[in-house]
Design an enzyme around this catalytic site. Structure first.
Site, PDB file in Angstrom:
ATOM      1  N   LYS A  67       0.424  -2.756  17.870  1.00  0.00           N
ATOM      2  CA  LYS A  67      -0.348  -3.489  16.856  1.00  0.00           C
ATOM      3  C   LYS A  67      -0.333  -4.961  17.221  1.00  0.00           C
ATOM      4  CE  LYS A  67      -0.527  -3.907  11.759  1.00  0.00           C
ATOM      5  NZ  LYS A  67       0.131  -3.473  10.495  1.00  0.00           N
TER       6      LYS A  67
ATOM      7  N   SER B 227      -2.946  -1.211   7.175  1.00  0.00           N
ATOM      8  CA  SER B 227      -3.517  -2.189   8.081  1.00  0.00           C
ATOM      9  C   SER B 227      -3.393  -1.828   9.558  1.00  0.00           C
ATOM     10  CB  SER B 227      -2.828  -3.542   7.853  1.00  0.00           C
ATOM     11  OG  SER B 227      -1.459  -3.462   8.217  1.00  0.00           O
TER      12      SER B 227
ATOM     13  N   SER C  77       1.172   0.631   5.509  1.00  0.00           N
ATOM     14  CA  SER C  77       0.291   0.377   6.657  1.00  0.00           C
ATOM     15  C   SER C  77       0.521   1.237   7.883  1.00  0.00           C
ATOM     16  CB  SER C  77       0.365  -1.088   7.064  1.00  0.00           C
ATOM     17  OG  SER C  77      -0.479  -1.834   6.235  1.00  0.00           O
TER      18      SER C  77
HETATM   19  N1  GLN Z   1      -2.381  -2.132   2.002  1.00  0.00           N
HETATM   20  C1  GLN Z   1      -1.220  -2.891   1.634  1.00  0.00           C
HETATM   21  C2  GLN Z   1      -1.553  -4.359   1.561  1.00  0.00           C
HETATM   22  O1  GLN Z   1      -2.675  -4.698   1.780  1.00  0.00           O
HETATM   23  C3  GLN Z   1      -0.117  -2.639   2.629  1.00  0.00           C
HETATM   24  C4  GLN Z   1      -0.290  -3.391   3.880  1.00  0.00           C
HETATM   25  C5  GLN Z   1       0.826  -3.178   4.840  1.00  0.00           C
HETATM   26  O2  GLN Z   1       1.609  -2.240   4.711  1.00  0.00           O
HETATM   27  N2  GLN Z   1       0.911  -4.070   5.803  1.00  0.00           N
HETATM   28  O3  GLN Z   1      -0.716  -5.174   1.275  1.00  0.00           O
END
Ligand code: GLN
Length: 479
Positions: A72, A147, A171
């Site tokens: 990532k 994400s 994410s």
């Molecule tokens: N979707 C969640 C957010 O937008 C989790 C994101 C993540 O785990 N980095 O905060």
């Protein structure tokens, strides 16, 4: 035949038998990436030449020797771009290796490329990437989740064997569920966060994506462990996770949290997860209902704590030290303002504003302090539940992958994509998602397995036994 569709375990066998070389794997992945990634957009950058050069020197006697790994784009790798899919860091090069990067290199892995993500890991669809969209390999009209959408889509599309993502509120698990792969958020403190660009430091964890449970276990083994550079990493030895893959679940106590089977849960997701639970019950596990009573508060608590921490973590992006610097500033304050206004996208700005608000004097007690108290209650929910069970089974997401553009206009709808994953981050417990079926329109469905702190072995054991009996992973998207 292409090597790109084989598992890490299969490739290791072939490497050790000298049937193939690491360069063969890289070449096949590069060809696959050229063929299918233009329609998916999982990779921000893919350095086939460098990976090939590294492949020539790979030491296959090491645990991940000769295995390419995709990262990532929020994990630092010396000299490489690390954009976090933000315009702010579009030209930022890492001055050092993250601990996971260093460990991958030490294990003999080859760094393959960098995967797309929501900007600074804020989002659930990868649509917040400022650099490019990523589509779901099972249906390119749909999102891969987020994400870590690029890391999940690459494994699903067989343009990566395995990859790393980060999980702050879901994410890793949510995109794993949407893309039909295995994804694990380790226990908070299991994997060093040193060199991961921080979003919400008390929640962030790096973890593996893989096509199978065994591959995820091997990858976690390579990256886990205490780190003198990171004081929230815990001094707990890393077990041989593959030893836990016994193939049976006899005697395992399985808890089903009633708060996770509620209105809004897609009926096809519910029935796939129910069928998985029945399989555990029919194979010697003891299934009981448990309660995690503070679940309904988790999303609100998360969006207070995560935004508060994000607003502090992102203060370092000031136009002076990192990344984008507004060219036309009149004075230092103007430089901060302009650089941040130009560099950050709308969701990142929304989080910084929310986080600054909940931390501001006058509101601190009402929001941030209160959220911390409820976080303790959520943590206690899990401690209590794990007195009567070894693992908890639940859906990973309320629905299968949604359509691109479907939730972009309504942040609250987007935030609700994580209702089942957020609590594990707040409690710090490990949680894994693996495929447990497909919807009638052919979209993968994820089963979430949650365990007590540092019980990754139990998660792997349960997931592997289920996977052996249900080879969903052998189904591949038509690309
Ligand atoms: N979707 C969640 C957010 O937008 C989790 C994101 C993540 O785990 N980095 O905060």
């Amino acid at each position: 035949m292409t090597l790109a569709t084989l598992s890490l375990t299969q490739l290791r066998q072939k490497l050790l038998a000298r049937e193939i070389s690491p360069a063969d794997i890289v070449r096949d992945l590069a060809a696959r990436r050229d063929a299918v990634d233009p329609a998916i957009g999982a990779y921000l950058r893919f350095d086939a030449d460098r990976a090939l050069a590294d492949a020539l020197h790979a030491d296959i006697s090491l645990p991940l020797g000769g295995i390419p790994v995709a990262l990532k784009d929020n994990i630092n790798t010396t000299g490489d771009l690390c954009t976090c899919a933000s315009r702010f860091l579009a030209n930022f090069r890492s001055p050092y290796d993250a601990t996971v990067t260093r460990k991958l290199r030490a294990a003999g892995a080859i760094l393959l490329g960098r995967c797309n993500m929501d900007e600074f890991a804020m989002g659930s669809s990868t649509e917040n990437s400022a650099l490019q969209p990523t589509r779901n390999p099972w249906d390119t009209q749909r999102v891969p989740g987020g994400s870590s959408g690029g890391s999940a889509a690459a494994v699903a599309a067989d343009t990566a064997i395995v990859s790393l993502g980060s999980d702050t509120g879901g994410s890793i698990r949510q995109p794993a569920a949407f893309c039909g792969v295995v994804g694990l958020k380790p226990t908070y403190g299991r994997v060093s966060r040193y060199g991961l660009v921080a979003f919400a430091s008390s929640l962030d964890q790096i973890g593996p994506f893989a096509g199978s449970v065994e591959d995820a276990a091997l990858l976690l083994h390579a990256i886990a462990g205490p780190d003198p550079m990171e004081n929230t990493s815990r001094p707990i030895p890393v077990p041989d996770y593959t030893a836990a893959l016994t193939g049976h679940v006899e005697g395992l106590r399985v808890g089903i949290p009633k708060e996770y089977f509620v209105e809004g849960l897609d009926p096809e997701v519910a029935s796939a997860v129910r069928a998985a639970i029945d399989w555990f019950a029919n194979h010697g596990a003891r299934v009981t209902e448990v309660s995690l009573p503070h679940t309904p508060a988790a999303t609100a608590v998360y969006y207070i704590i995560a935004t508060a921490e994000a607003s502090a973590n992102l203060a370092r992006f000031d136009g002076v030290r990192y990344g984008h610097r507004a060219p036309d500033a009149k004075d230092p304050l103007d430089l901060y303002r302009r650089s941040r206004a130009q560099g950050f996208g709308p969701e990142v700005k929304r989080r910084i504003i929310l986080g600054t608000y909940v931390l501001s004097s006058g509101y601190y007690d009402a929001y941030y302090n209160r959220a911390q108290k409820v976080r303790q209650l959520i943590r206690r929910d899990f401690t209590t539940a794990f007195e009567s069970c070894d693992i908890i089974l639940a859906p990973t997401t309320p629905t299968p992958a949604f359509r691109a553009g479907e939730k972009t206009a309504d942040p609250l709808q987007m935030y609700l994509a994580d209702i089942f994953t957020i609590a594990a981050n707040l409690a710090g417990v490990p949680a894994l998602s693996l495929p447990c079926g497909f919807s009638s329109c052919g979209l993968p469905i994820g089963l979430q397995i949650i365990g007590p702190h540092f019980a990754e072995e139990t998660l792997f054991r349960a997931a592997h036994a289920y996977e052996q009996a249900h080879p969903w992973k052998d189904r591949k998207p038509a690309l």
